[in-house]
Design a protein around this motif. Structure first.
Motif, PDB file in Angstrom:
ATOM      1  N   THR A 220       0.855  -1.203   0.000  1.00  0.00           N
ATOM      2  CA  THR A 220       0.000   0.000   0.000  1.00  0.00           C
ATOM      3  C   THR A 220       0.883   1.243   0.000  1.00  0.00           C
ATOM      4  O   THR A 220       2.087   1.177   0.338  1.00  0.00           O
ATOM      5  CB  THR A 220      -0.862   0.042   1.280  1.00  0.00           C
ATOM      6  N   ALA A 221       0.294   2.386  -0.330  1.00  0.00           N
ATOM      7  CA  ALA A 221       1.038   3.659  -0.329  1.00  0.00           C
ATOM      8  C   ALA A 221       1.572   3.937   1.080  1.00  0.00           C
ATOM      9  O   ALA A 221       2.717   4.391   1.253  1.00  0.00           O
ATOM     10  CB  ALA A 221       0.110   4.787  -0.776  1.00  0.00           C
ATOM     11  N   GLN A 222       0.780   3.573   2.101  1.00  0.00           N
ATOM     12  CA  GLN A 222       1.220   3.796   3.488  1.00  0.00           C
ATOM     13  C   GLN A 222       2.464   2.933   3.802  1.00  0.00           C
ATOM     14  O   GLN A 222       3.419   3.396   4.421  1.00  0.00           O
ATOM     15  CB  GLN A 222       0.095   3.436   4.478  1.00  0.00           C
ATOM     16  N   GLU A 223       2.422   1.684   3.335  1.00  0.00           N
ATOM     17  CA  GLU A 223       3.577   0.793   3.593  1.00  0.00           C
ATOM     18  C   GLU A 223       4.819   1.314   2.875  1.00  0.00           C
ATOM     19  O   GLU A 223       5.932   1.294   3.409  1.00  0.00           O
ATOM     20  CB  GLU A 223       3.241  -0.643   3.136  1.00  0.00           C
ATOM     21  N   ALA A 224       4.610   1.840   1.653  1.00  0.00           N
ATOM     22  CA  ALA A 224       5.759   2.372   0.912  1.00  0.00           C
ATOM     23  C   ALA A 224       6.331   3.597   1.632  1.00  0.00           C
ATOM     24  O   ALA A 224       7.550   3.739   1.796  1.00  0.00           O
ATOM     25  CB  ALA A 224       5.327   2.740  -0.508  1.00  0.00           C
ATOM     26  N   GLN A 225       5.434   4.442   2.110  1.00  0.00           N
ATOM     27  CA  GLN A 225       5.850   5.652   2.842  1.00  0.00           C
ATOM     28  C   GLN A 225       6.625   5.264   4.102  1.00  0.00           C
ATOM     29  O   GLN A 225       7.715   5.787   4.382  1.00  0.00           O
ATOM     30  CB  GLN A 225       4.590   6.463   3.223  1.00  0.00           C
ATOM     31  N   ALA A 226       6.095   4.286   4.847  1.00  0.00           N
ATOM     32  CA  ALA A 226       6.755   3.856   6.096  1.00  0.00           C
ATOM     33  C   ALA A 226       8.125   3.263   5.789  1.00  0.00           C
ATOM     34  O   ALA A 226       9.107   3.497   6.517  1.00  0.00           O
ATOM     35  CB  ALA A 226       5.879   2.824   6.797  1.00  0.00           C
ATOM     36  N   ALA A 227       8.229   2.552   4.663  1.00  0.00           N
ATOM     37  CA  ALA A 227       9.522   1.963   4.283  1.00  0.00           C
ATOM     38  C   ALA A 227      10.536   3.056   3.990  1.00  0.00           C
ATOM     39  O   ALA A 227      11.693   2.998   4.421  1.00  0.00           O
ATOM     40  CB  ALA A 227       9.335   1.051   3.068  1.00  0.00           C
ATOM     41  N   GLN A 228      10.080   4.078   3.288  1.00  0.00           N
ATOM     42  CA  GLN A 228      10.993   5.188   2.962  1.00  0.00           C
ATOM     43  C   GLN A 228      11.474   5.889   4.232  1.00  0.00           C
ATOM     44  O   GLN A 228      12.659   6.185   4.397  1.00  0.00           O
ATOM     45  CB  GLN A 228      10.271   6.200   2.048  1.00  0.00           C
ATOM     46  N   GLU A 229      10.547   6.091   5.184  1.00  0.00           N
ATOM     47  CA  GLU A 229      10.917   6.768   6.438  1.00  0.00           C
ATOM     48  C   GLU A 229      11.903   5.932   7.253  1.00  0.00           C
ATOM     49  O   GLU A 229      12.854   6.428   7.828  1.00  0.00           O
ATOM     50  CB  GLU A 229       9.651   7.063   7.257  1.00  0.00           C
ATOM     51  N   LEU A 230      11.674   4.620   7.244  1.00  0.00           N
ATOM     52  CA  LEU A 230      12.584   3.734   8.000  1.00  0.00           C
ATOM     53  C   LEU A 230      13.986   3.773   7.407  1.00  0.00           C
ATOM     54  O   LEU A 230      14.985   3.898   8.122  1.00  0.00           O
ATOM     55  CB  LEU A 230      12.042   2.293   7.961  1.00  0.00           C
ATOM     56  N   GLN A 261      13.503  -2.165   1.671  1.00  0.00           N
ATOM     57  CA  GLN A 261      13.891  -2.006   0.257  1.00  0.00           C
ATOM     58  C   GLN A 261      13.106  -2.962  -0.641  1.00  0.00           C
ATOM     59  O   GLN A 261      12.725  -2.614  -1.766  1.00  0.00           O
ATOM     60  CB  GLN A 261      15.409  -2.188   0.111  1.00  0.00           C
ATOM     61  N   GLU A 262      12.825  -4.156  -0.122  1.00  0.00           N
ATOM     62  CA  GLU A 262      11.986  -5.094  -0.898  1.00  0.00           C
ATOM     63  C   GLU A 262      10.584  -4.522  -1.077  1.00  0.00           C
ATOM     64  O   GLU A 262       9.989  -4.597  -2.152  1.00  0.00           O
ATOM     65  CB  GLU A 262      11.897  -6.444  -0.166  1.00  0.00           C
ATOM     66  N   VAL A 263      10.057  -3.890  -0.006  1.00  0.00           N
ATOM     67  CA  VAL A 263       8.719  -3.269  -0.087  1.00  0.00           C
ATOM     68  C   VAL A 263       8.722  -2.183  -1.157  1.00  0.00           C
ATOM     69  O   VAL A 263       7.833  -2.121  -2.017  1.00  0.00           O
ATOM     70  CB  VAL A 263       8.322  -2.681   1.283  1.00  0.00           C
ATOM     71  N   LEU A 264       9.755  -1.361  -1.167  1.00  0.00           N
ATOM     72  CA  LEU A 264       9.819  -0.275  -2.167  1.00  0.00           C
ATOM     73  C   LEU A 264       9.996  -0.830  -3.571  1.00  0.00           C
ATOM     74  O   LEU A 264       9.426  -0.305  -4.536  1.00  0.00           O
ATOM     75  CB  LEU A 264      10.960   0.691  -1.821  1.00  0.00           C
ATOM     76  N   ALA A 265      10.740  -1.927  -3.683  1.00  0.00           N
ATOM     77  CA  ALA A 265      10.940  -2.533  -5.020  1.00  0.00           C
ATOM     78  C   ALA A 265       9.609  -3.052  -5.557  1.00  0.00           C
ATOM     79  O   ALA A 265       9.242  -2.810  -6.712  1.00  0.00           O
ATOM     80  CB  ALA A 265      11.954  -3.668  -4.922  1.00  0.00           C
ATOM     81  N   LEU A 266       8.836  -3.727  -4.705  1.00  0.00           N
ATOM     82  CA  LEU A 266       7.527  -4.251  -5.135  1.00  0.00           C
ATOM     83  C   LEU A 266       6.586  -3.081  -5.447  1.00  0.00           C
ATOM     84  O   LEU A 266       5.865  -3.098  -6.438  1.00  0.00           O
ATOM     85  CB  LEU A 266       6.925  -5.161  -4.063  1.00  0.00           C
ATOM     86  N   TRP A 267       6.654  -2.038  -4.612  1.00  0.00           N
ATOM     87  CA  TRP A 267       5.824  -0.844  -4.869  1.00  0.00           C
ATOM     88  C   TRP A 267       6.170  -0.255  -6.236  1.00  0.00           C
ATOM     89  O   TRP A 267       5.318   0.092  -7.046  1.00  0.00           O
ATOM     90  CB  TRP A 267       6.053   0.182  -3.756  1.00  0.00           C
ATOM     91  N   GLY A 268       7.475  -0.206  -6.498  1.00  0.00           N
ATOM     92  CA  GLY A 268       7.951   0.401  -7.751  1.00  0.00           C
ATOM     93  C   GLY A 268       7.432  -0.340  -8.978  1.00  0.00           C
ATOM     94  O   GLY A 268       6.961   0.258  -9.939  1.00  0.00           O
ATOM     95  N   VAL A 269       7.447  -1.689  -8.919  1.00  0.00           N
ATOM     96  CA  VAL A 269       7.047  -2.433 -10.125  1.00  0.00           C
ATOM     97  C   VAL A 269       5.544  -2.571 -10.243  1.00  0.00           C
ATOM     98  O   VAL A 269       5.008  -2.838 -11.300  1.00  0.00           O
ATOM     99  CB  VAL A 269       7.678  -3.853 -10.185  1.00  0.00           C
ATOM    100  N   THR A 270       4.814  -2.388  -9.129  1.00  0.00           N
ATOM    101  CA  THR A 270       3.354  -2.563  -9.239  1.00  0.00           C
ATOM    102  C   THR A 270       2.626  -1.219  -9.357  1.00  0.00           C
ATOM    103  O   THR A 270       1.613  -1.127 -10.019  1.00  0.00           O
ATOM    104  CB  THR A 270       2.827  -3.318  -7.995  1.00  0.00           C
TER     105      THR A 270
END
Ligand SMILES: CC(C)(COP(=O)(O)OP(=O)(O)OC[C@H]1O[C@@H](n2cnc3c(N)ncnc32)[C@H](O)[C@@H]1OP(=O)(O)O)[C@@H](O)C(=O)NCCC(=O)NCCSC(=O)C[C@H](O)C(=O)O
Ligand SMILES: [Mg+2]
Length: 272
Positions: A220-230, A261-270
């Motif tokens: 989700t956008a929230q999960e991607a945001q949290a990943a970036q902050e972490l 980083q895996e979360v952001l990678a999946l966010w990026g491709v989907t």
């Protein structure tokens, strides 16, 4: 990195369903020549699948062939090897030798759907040509004589064994199908359970199930945001010479950064 949140089974003897699949957002398509196709339709299904692969697809398209010692195994494998499929889904794999002998140079998705297959899942996952393990709970439940249960309790050992075997060998575990196509709540519940068990995605049997699987196994956008902050908190800590960081009150080590980083990678491709 290609997402595998959803893999749609499409019966090879239904040209309409094959055409429909081209318009859908499943991350992979499995053109089925096995259990979705009646014996008298097998030859015709092979031709529909051959035709379907003459034009490019927007996602990987695999062919589920009929298994060992069936009248159709050789013709199916010849088709899969020559028609331009992205891979082969092999049903009812019970041992590594089968997976190795039938590793055709194409990625092989091994279906674990018998008691022997579950017991041998680690050695099957270790075969170099095997890139994914798929659970087949319809066949497995019948073989185990388990009773249906809303939380799949009777099958949890097998489900966990497949995830363990796949992850131990860096392969992709895909969860089983949910049969009731008119029960979106039950489907969603099972997707969440499959995500919690560690599956990468879910095999699905109907277009209405695709979005639910993509959401449950996606980001989700929230999960991607949290990943970036972490990751930002970690990088700041590292700049200050610290070996670990805290973020939102929780410990952050390299493994948490890898996961982010895996979360952001999946966010990026989907979603990217
Ligand atoms: C379950 C179905 C037979 C239901 O089909 P139907 O009654 O046609 O559904 P709908 O009327 O709701 O269809 C709406 C539209 O969606 C298309 N459709 C339906 N299913 C698919 C599909 N799988 N792929 C692509 N398109 C599909 C219909 O054509 C309609 O489109 P339109 O013409 O535009 O109106 C059916 O869903 C079906 O056959 N599903 C696949 C079943 C299957 O593949 N089974 C084998 C895999 S499950 C298994 O064996 C796992 C494992 O081996 C184990 O042991 O557990
Ligand atoms: Mg099966």
């Amino acid at each position: 990195m290609k997402p595998l949140r959803s893999a749609l089974y499409v019966p090879g003897d239904k040209p309409r369903a094959i055409e429909k699949a081209r318009t859908l957002r499943a991350d992979a398509i499995i053109l089925d020549l096995e259990d979705a196709v009646a014996p008298e339709h097998k030859a015709q299904a092979r031709e529909h699948v051959r035709d379907a692969l003459r034009t490019p697809w927007h996602v990987p398209v695999l062919i589920r062939v009929n298994g060992l010692n069936t009248p159709w195994e050789h013709d199916d494998r010849e088709l899969a090897l020559t028609a331009g499929a992205s891979g082969i889904v092999l049903p009812k794999v019970e041992d590594a030798r089968t997976a190795r002998d039938l590793s055709p140079g194409l990625p092989l998705w091994a279906m674990i759907e018998t008691p022997q297959g579950v017991l041998n899942a680690p050695s099957i996952a270790a075969v170099p040509g095997v890139t994914a393990l798929l659970v087949g709970t319809n066949d497995l439940a019948r073989a185990l004589r388990t009773q249906p249960h809303p939380d799949r309790t009777p099958l949890l050992h097998a489900l966990g064994s497949v995830v363990l075997a796949a992850r131990a060998h860096g392969k992709t575990p895909l969860d089983a199908v949910y049969n009731d196509i008119r029960d979106p709540q039950g489907f969603q519940r099972e997707c969440q359970q499959g995500r919690a068990l560690g599956f990468t995605g879910k095999t699905v049997i109907h277009p209405d199930q695709i979005e639910g699987a993509n959401t449950a196994f996606g980001v989700t956008a929230q999960e991607a945001q949290a990943a970036q902050e972490l990751i930002a908190a970690w990088e700041q800590a590292r700049r200050e010479g610290k070996s670990v960081a805290t973020h939102r009150g929780a410990l952050v080590e390299q493994m948490h950064v890898d996961e982010a980083q895996e979360v952001l990678a999946l966010w990026g491709v989907t979603e990217g």
